[in-house]
Design an enzyme around this catalytic site. Sequence first.
Site, PDB file in Angstrom:
ATOM      1  N   HIS A 157      -4.327   9.182  31.048  1.00 12.65           N
ATOM      2  CA  HIS A 157      -3.220   9.629  31.901  1.00 12.65           C
ATOM      3  C   HIS A 157      -2.477  10.773  31.220  1.00 12.65           C
ATOM      4  O   HIS A 157      -2.351  10.803  29.987  1.00 12.65           O
ATOM      5  CB  HIS A 157      -2.283   8.477  32.267  1.00 12.65           C
ATOM      6  CG  HIS A 157      -1.549   7.847  31.135  1.00 12.65           C
ATOM      7  ND1 HIS A 157      -0.380   8.359  30.631  1.00 12.65           N
ATOM      8  CD2 HIS A 157      -1.802   6.733  30.391  1.00 12.65           C
ATOM      9  CE1 HIS A 157       0.065   7.585  29.658  1.00 12.65           C
ATOM     10  NE2 HIS A 157      -0.792   6.591  29.476  1.00 12.65           N
TER      11      HIS A 157
ATOM     12  N   ASP B  12       0.722  11.730  32.163  1.00 11.16           N
ATOM     13  CA  ASP B  12       2.183  11.601  32.250  1.00 11.16           C
ATOM     14  C   ASP B  12       2.732  10.872  31.030  1.00 11.16           C
ATOM     15  O   ASP B  12       1.971  10.260  30.255  1.00 11.16           O
ATOM     16  CB  ASP B  12       2.602  10.864  33.530  1.00 11.16           C
ATOM     17  CG  ASP B  12       2.079   9.442  33.594  1.00 11.16           C
ATOM     18  OD1 ASP B  12       0.900   9.219  33.244  1.00 11.16           O
ATOM     19  OD2 ASP B  12       2.843   8.532  33.983  1.00 11.16           O
TER      20      ASP B  12
ATOM     21  N   ASP C  58       1.204   8.119  23.370  1.00 11.13           N
ATOM     22  CA  ASP C  58       0.896   7.587  24.712  1.00 11.13           C
ATOM     23  C   ASP C  58       0.979   8.704  25.730  1.00 11.13           C
ATOM     24  O   ASP C  58       2.041   8.935  26.299  1.00 11.13           O
ATOM     25  CB  ASP C  58       1.869   6.454  25.024  1.00 11.13           C
ATOM     26  CG  ASP C  58       1.447   5.630  26.214  1.00 11.13           C
ATOM     27  OD1 ASP C  58       0.370   5.884  26.767  1.00 11.13           O
ATOM     28  OD2 ASP C  58       2.195   4.733  26.584  1.00 11.13           O
TER      29      ASP C  58
ATOM     30  N   GLU D 214       0.874   7.098  35.477  1.00 15.68           N
ATOM     31  CA  GLU D 214       0.477   5.797  34.917  1.00 15.68           C
ATOM     32  C   GLU D 214       1.678   4.990  34.459  1.00 15.68           C
ATOM     33  O   GLU D 214       1.638   3.770  34.455  1.00 15.68           O
ATOM     34  CB  GLU D 214      -0.489   6.012  33.741  1.00 15.68           C
ATOM     35  CG  GLU D 214      -1.172   4.736  33.256  1.00 15.68           C
ATOM     36  CD  GLU D 214      -0.368   3.937  32.226  1.00 15.68           C
ATOM     37  OE1 GLU D 214      -0.704   2.767  32.010  1.00 15.68           O
ATOM     38  OE2 GLU D 214       0.597   4.482  31.637  1.00 15.68           O
ATOM     39  N   GLU D 215       2.746   5.684  34.057  1.00 15.53           N
ATOM     40  CA  GLU D 215       3.876   5.004  33.414  1.00 15.53           C
ATOM     41  C   GLU D 215       4.899   4.468  34.414  1.00 15.53           C
ATOM     42  O   GLU D 215       5.997   4.094  34.031  1.00 15.53           O
ATOM     43  CB  GLU D 215       4.581   5.955  32.431  1.00 15.53           C
ATOM     44  CG  GLU D 215       3.698   6.463  31.284  1.00 15.53           C
ATOM     45  CD  GLU D 215       3.432   5.395  30.227  1.00 15.53           C
ATOM     46  OE1 GLU D 215       3.804   4.234  30.435  1.00 15.53           O
ATOM     47  OE2 GLU D 215       2.828   5.752  29.208  1.00 15.53           O
TER      48      GLU D 215
ATOM     49  N   GLU E 235      -6.243   5.117  25.868  1.00 13.55           N
ATOM     50  CA  GLU E 235      -4.916   4.611  25.485  1.00 13.55           C
ATOM     51  C   GLU E 235      -4.884   4.351  23.977  1.00 13.55           C
ATOM     52  O   GLU E 235      -5.912   4.067  23.362  1.00 13.55           O
ATOM     53  CB  GLU E 235      -4.603   3.309  26.226  1.00 13.55           C
ATOM     54  CG  GLU E 235      -4.398   3.477  27.726  1.00 13.55           C
ATOM     55  CD  GLU E 235      -2.994   3.948  28.093  1.00 13.55           C
ATOM     56  OE1 GLU E 235      -2.219   4.300  27.172  1.00 13.55           O
ATOM     57  OE2 GLU E 235      -2.692   3.983  29.298  1.00 13.55           O
TER      58      GLU E 235
ATOM     59  N   HIS F  57       6.168   5.029  23.520  1.00 11.70           N
ATOM     60  CA  HIS F  57       7.474   4.969  24.198  1.00 11.70           C
ATOM     61  C   HIS F  57       8.657   4.953  23.222  1.00 11.70           C
ATOM     62  O   HIS F  57       9.812   4.935  23.654  1.00 11.70           O
ATOM     63  CB  HIS F  57       7.608   3.751  25.151  1.00 11.70           C
ATOM     64  CG  HIS F  57       6.531   3.673  26.183  1.00 11.70           C
ATOM     65  ND1 HIS F  57       6.565   2.774  27.238  1.00 11.70           N
ATOM     66  CD2 HIS F  57       5.385   4.370  26.343  1.00 11.70           C
ATOM     67  CE1 HIS F  57       5.484   2.934  27.986  1.00 11.70           C
ATOM     68  NE2 HIS F  57       4.744   3.891  27.452  1.00 11.70           N
TER      69      HIS F  57
HETATM   70 ZN   LIG Z   1      -0.418   4.948  28.152  1.00 13.97          ZN
END
Ligand SMILES: [Zn+2]
Length: 356
Positions: free
Chosen positions: A69, A71, A99, A129-130, A158, A332
């Site tokens: 992903h 984003d 991430d 995705e988030e 990931e 994150h």
């Molecule tokens: Zn991720």
Amino acid sequence: MTLDLRASSIDLTRSICDIRSVSGDERVLADEIQAALAGYDHLHVVRDGDCIVARTELGRDRRVIIAGHIDTVPVNDNLPTVFETIDAVDYLTGRGTVDMKAGVAVQLKLAAELVDPAVDITWMWYDNEEVASERNGLGRLARNHPELFAGDFAVLGEPTAGGVEGGCNGTLRVDVTTRGRRAHSARPWAGANAIHAAADVLGALARYQPREVEVDGLVYRESLNAVMISGGVAKNVIPDECVVHVNYRFAPSRSGDEAVQHVREVFDGFDVTVADLAPGARPGLDTPIAREFVAAVGGPVGPKYGWTDVARFSAMGVPAVNYGPGDPIKAHADDERVALDEITACEAGLRAWLRP
Ligand SMILES: [Zn+2]
């Protein structure tokens, strides 16, 4: 600027991290990726919204899907990226480094470089995705272009700190509701207290012994937990309703229906309603192509506990694993940072698997 896919995977990670792409705002990065791929004639590119798919069409007898992903979660004063050295380890620090733009950078570099891979490859870079599952770009791609999901094996980039994490647990959320009758709390005998009735629900949770289940050689640890509780009307009213919100994380050998059945048995006699259900994914490590992958990339192999998009591949009949640079504990986080040698190791691992 235009992304240069001949740059090192470290420099490419930095370039794509510095193009902000918080969920819902991926257009600029998707445009950059599409433009960067345009010069590579061995790739057939399809775009769906801000999702870019690039396929080799070499007529190989096997095809793998490699996805990531594009984003990120919101930026919090952690862009642009910076290089730093902490305890003698070199890192790239900033939003998205773990991430999962380091993983995407490795994939983009290899997509450009591998003109003659051992298997046909479908590269997928997707949006959203988030955020809530219904916005997920991979889910949208599966609805709009299910034919692109033909493949024998899938790798999702990931962060796994370079290990291989197979499949994932499923997740079920249920609401367990107890009911009573309202009354003034000065005369509680006129009512029935629904919060007290929830004690039996909590008791069942406290007594519950979660399973550990072996699936295709990996041990998945299950769990059943109250994650929220709600009830009560006012501080002088006997409550007539209480809801215990329960999350069951279940091994991928159990179907969604079986998970619901199991939770209904645990809370037998209570009002149980399903709020959300996402089945898990078997690791699929028992196939020859998966074994070749594990042998080529090396590193430890373990189960994935959290639900990830590998389950979307699994639901479409494609076994899938997670494999990517970056320590997931830093995903994150405000000090999100990826070790540079994990980026180059992941690139080397995928190249060893895919090269002719
Ligand atoms: Zn991720």
